[in-house]
Design a protein around this motif. Structure first.
Motif, PDB file in Angstrom:
ATOM      1  N   UNK A 171       7.372 -12.211   4.095  1.00 19.53           N
ATOM      2  CA  UNK A 171       6.100 -12.565   3.459  1.00 19.53           C
ATOM      3  C   UNK A 171       6.302 -12.931   1.989  1.00 19.53           C
ATOM      4  N   UNK A 172       7.555 -12.855   1.541  1.00 13.40           N
ATOM      5  CA  UNK A 172       7.871 -13.224   0.161  1.00 13.40           C
ATOM      6  C   UNK A 172       7.893 -12.057  -0.805  1.00 13.40           C
ATOM      7  N   UNK A 173       7.950 -10.815  -0.261  1.00 14.89           N
ATOM      8  CA  UNK A 173       7.890  -9.634  -1.122  1.00 14.89           C
ATOM      9  C   UNK A 173       9.210  -8.868  -1.112  1.00 14.89           C
ATOM     10  N   UNK A 174       9.506  -8.229  -2.242  1.00 17.17           N
ATOM     11  CA  UNK A 174      10.606  -7.263  -2.256  1.00 17.17           C
ATOM     12  C   UNK A 174      10.189  -6.085  -1.380  1.00 17.17           C
ATOM     13  N   UNK A 175      11.130  -5.529  -0.628  1.00 19.12           N
ATOM     14  CA  UNK A 175      10.794  -4.410   0.253  1.00 19.12           C
ATOM     15  C   UNK A 175      11.851  -3.322   0.135  1.00 19.12           C
ATOM     16  N   UNK A 176      11.379  -2.102   0.096  1.00 20.73           N
ATOM     17  CA  UNK A 176      12.256  -0.938   0.144  1.00 20.73           C
ATOM     18  C   UNK A 176      11.805  -0.099   1.319  1.00 20.73           C
ATOM     19  N   UNK A 177      12.681   0.116   2.265  1.00 20.55           N
ATOM     20  CA  UNK A 177      12.294   0.815   3.495  1.00 20.55           C
ATOM     21  C   UNK A 177      12.175   2.315   3.273  1.00 20.55           C
ATOM     22  N   UNK A 178      11.452   2.961   4.151  1.00 17.68           N
ATOM     23  CA  UNK A 178      11.498   4.415   4.236  1.00 17.68           C
ATOM     24  C   UNK A 178      12.815   4.788   4.909  1.00 17.68           C
ATOM     25  N   UNK A 179      13.213   6.050   4.895  1.00 15.45           N
ATOM     26  CA  UNK A 179      14.484   6.431   5.530  1.00 15.45           C
ATOM     27  C   UNK A 179      14.530   6.001   6.998  1.00 15.45           C
ATOM     28  N   UNK A 180      15.661   5.437   7.390  1.00 14.21           N
ATOM     29  CA  UNK A 180      15.863   5.038   8.787  1.00 14.21           C
ATOM     30  C   UNK A 180      17.340   5.172   9.132  1.00 14.21           C
ATOM     31  N   UNK A 181      17.644   5.128  10.439  1.00 11.93           N
ATOM     32  CA  UNK A 181      19.022   5.266  10.888  1.00 11.93           C
ATOM     33  C   UNK A 181      19.716   3.920  10.835  1.00 11.93           C
ATOM     34  N   UNK A 182      20.899   3.915  10.205  1.00  9.40           N
ATOM     35  CA  UNK A 182      21.687   2.694  10.146  1.00  9.40           C
ATOM     36  C   UNK A 182      22.102   2.315  11.576  1.00  9.40           C
ATOM     37  N   UNK A 185      26.347   2.809  11.592  1.00  8.17           N
ATOM     38  CA  UNK A 185      26.930   4.128  11.320  1.00  8.17           C
ATOM     39  C   UNK A 185      26.075   5.285  11.830  1.00  8.17           C
ATOM     40  N   UNK A 186      24.788   5.045  11.983  1.00  7.08           N
ATOM     41  CA  UNK A 186      23.896   6.110  12.432  1.00  7.08           C
ATOM     42  C   UNK A 186      23.468   7.056  11.323  1.00  7.08           C
ATOM     43  N   UNK A 187      23.933   6.836  10.087  1.00 14.25           N
ATOM     44  CA  UNK A 187      23.538   7.705   8.984  1.00 14.25           C
ATOM     45  C   UNK A 187      22.166   7.296   8.446  1.00 14.25           C
ATOM     46  N   UNK A 188      21.517   8.247   7.744  1.00 11.54           N
ATOM     47  CA  UNK A 188      20.210   7.962   7.158  1.00 11.54           C
ATOM     48  C   UNK A 188      20.393   7.093   5.916  1.00 11.54           C
ATOM     49  N   UNK A 189      19.658   5.982   5.879  1.00 15.53           N
ATOM     50  CA  UNK A 189      19.754   5.067   4.748  1.00 15.53           C
ATOM     51  C   UNK A 189      18.360   4.575   4.377  1.00 15.53           C
ATOM     52  N   UNK A 190      18.282   3.995   3.190  1.00 11.43           N
ATOM     53  CA  UNK A 190      17.120   3.191   2.826  1.00 11.43           C
ATOM     54  C   UNK A 190      17.640   1.781   2.576  1.00 11.43           C
ATOM     55  N   UNK A 191      16.824   0.780   2.848  1.00  7.30           N
ATOM     56  CA  UNK A 191      17.291  -0.602   2.766  1.00  7.30           C
ATOM     57  C   UNK A 191      16.457  -1.387   1.764  1.00  7.30           C
ATOM     58  N   UNK A 192      17.147  -2.040   0.839  1.00  7.04           N
ATOM     59  CA  UNK A 192      16.526  -2.967  -0.101  1.00  7.04           C
ATOM     60  C   UNK A 192      16.579  -4.359   0.527  1.00  7.04           C
ATOM     61  N   UNK A 193      15.504  -5.094   0.389  1.00  4.31           N
ATOM     62  CA  UNK A 193      15.504  -6.448   0.946  1.00  4.31           C
ATOM     63  C   UNK A 193      14.735  -7.384   0.017  1.00  4.31           C
ATOM     64  N   UNK A 194      15.377  -8.540  -0.316  1.00  6.88           N
ATOM     65  CA  UNK A 194      14.792  -9.507  -1.242  1.00  6.88           C
ATOM     66  C   UNK A 194      14.795 -10.886  -0.571  1.00  6.88           C
TER      67      UNK A 194
END
Length: 369
Positions: free
Chosen positions: A131-142, A145-154
């Motif tokens: 949609x054209x916005x910067x996004x930072x996810x809530x914690x989710x499983x990679x 690797x299966x580890x807990x991460x947050x994802x930055x997306x631009x």
């Protein structure tokens, strides 16, 4: 009641009232002082929380700016092949603390710097980026690797069209390390939670909640006295407010929550009450000692005054009732005793007056002694 007894009762009452007033004033002063010291405690906790918020915001903002700059460079370059973009990301990935970086096309097919291809079209952060916005996810499983991460997306915008996005995964363990900055002599610790209480980042302190998934649930399980504190925390977070409260987890603890202004995340700073109030307790103990010392001095002064007054009364009685020459009773004492005696019964009484003839001659010749 005789005038003498009334006077004595009045004095005792006056001293009692004065003593009670003094104790009351000291109690009010102690309560006011304690409240002011607790305000200082809350102010200190708020300041520490504000500093932690700035640390997190600065970290997130720095990573966001870095990804935005990378996305702009890609949009301005002649790179068109996905793996060429990934190679470019590989060349700069070492500068950042991301666990993975990647490029995602507009259909949701992602290519990562560690050679993985995956479909992330169902991820909320991808949809928001499109949609054209910067996004930072809530914690989710990679996905890998299966580890807990947050994802930055631009988003990558080229000629006013979103052609894809640059994303980066950030390990929650890395974020947790940022929050381990020592505070309150190493006794303080920090959580990041979502508005509904769900854990984003757990604390790494022995005295923190064990295996916490939701802070509301952990508080309720820790102690039955936490019901009011849970409701208060809910109110703060639902209204987007900062605030402090006291809860119990083996011992009493201060908690201060502050909105991070990132998603619906809140920073929760915790420190044991006894750690925060060490200085307060020291000042209060000294205050109580001074108060008791003042009361003791006041009591001693009153006792000394009464004792001196009693001595003076005894001296007055001796002057009034004891004859200097004979050591016997004076005429004033005789009159007082006769007055009392006449009131004891209605039986007839008589005075006997005796004298020695020519005694004046003896006094004049040999002296009164």
């Amino acid at each position: 009641m005789t005038a003498k007894k009334k006077k004595s009762a009045f004095r005792i009452g006056y001293i009692t009232v004065l003593m009670l007033v003094m104790i009351g004033v000291l109690l009010v002063y102690s309560k006011t002082l304690k409240e002011e010291l607790r305000k200082d405690v809350r102010s200190t906790l708020k300041e520490v929380s504000s500093q932690n918020v700035l640390i997190i915001q600065k970290e997130i903002e720095g990573d966001k700016n870095a990804l935005t700059e990378i996305a702009e460079r890609i949009s301005e370059s002649e790179l068109s092949d996905e793996w060429e973009i990934v190679d470019t990301l590989k060349s700069i990935a070492y500068r950042y603390s991301f666990s993975r970086m990647g490029f995602c096309d507009s259909k949701g097919l992602a290519y990562t710097t560690d050679g993985v291809v995956m479909n992330i079209s169902d991820r909320e952060y991808f949809q928001e980026t499109m949609k054209g916005n910067f996004s930072l996810s809530d914690p989710l499983l990679d996905m890998v690797s299966g580890e807990k991460v947050i994802v930055f997306s631009v988003p990558i915008v080229k000629e006013n069209e979103i052609i894809g996005s640059v994303f980066a995964s950030y390990s929650l363990e890395s974020l947790k390390e940022i929050l381990t900055v020592s505070s309150f002599d190493g006794e303080g610790y920090t959580y990041i939670v979502q508005k509904d209480g769900s854990k984003v980042v757990d604390a790494v302190k022995e005295t923190s909640f064990k295996n916490m998934s939701n802070i509301y649930a952990s508080m309720e399980q820790a102690d039955i006295r936490n019901d009011e504190a849970v409701q208060q925390l809910r109110t703060y977070m639902e209204n987007g407010e900062s605030g402090y409260l006291i809860f119990y987890n083996e011992v009493g603890k201060y908690m201060y929550c502050t909105p991070l202004e990132i998603n619906d995340w809140y920073l929760i700073d915790v420190v044991p009450v006894d750690v925060m109030e060490t200085n307060t307790n020291y000042i209060m103990k000294r205050t109580y000692v001074i108060c008791f010392a003042l009361i003791a001095v006041y009591t001693v002064v009153i006792v000394v005054i009464f004792r001196e007054e009693y001595k003076k009364k005894q001296q007055m009685k001796e002057l009034l009732y004891v004859d200097d020459l004979t050591g016997g009773n004076t005429y004033a004492k005789f009159k007082e005793e006769v007055t009392k005696l006449l009131k004891t019964s209605d039986t007839p009484k008589a005075y006997i007056m005796m004298d020695i003839n020519e005694f004046k001659v003896v006094n004049e010749l040999f002296g009164h002694e």
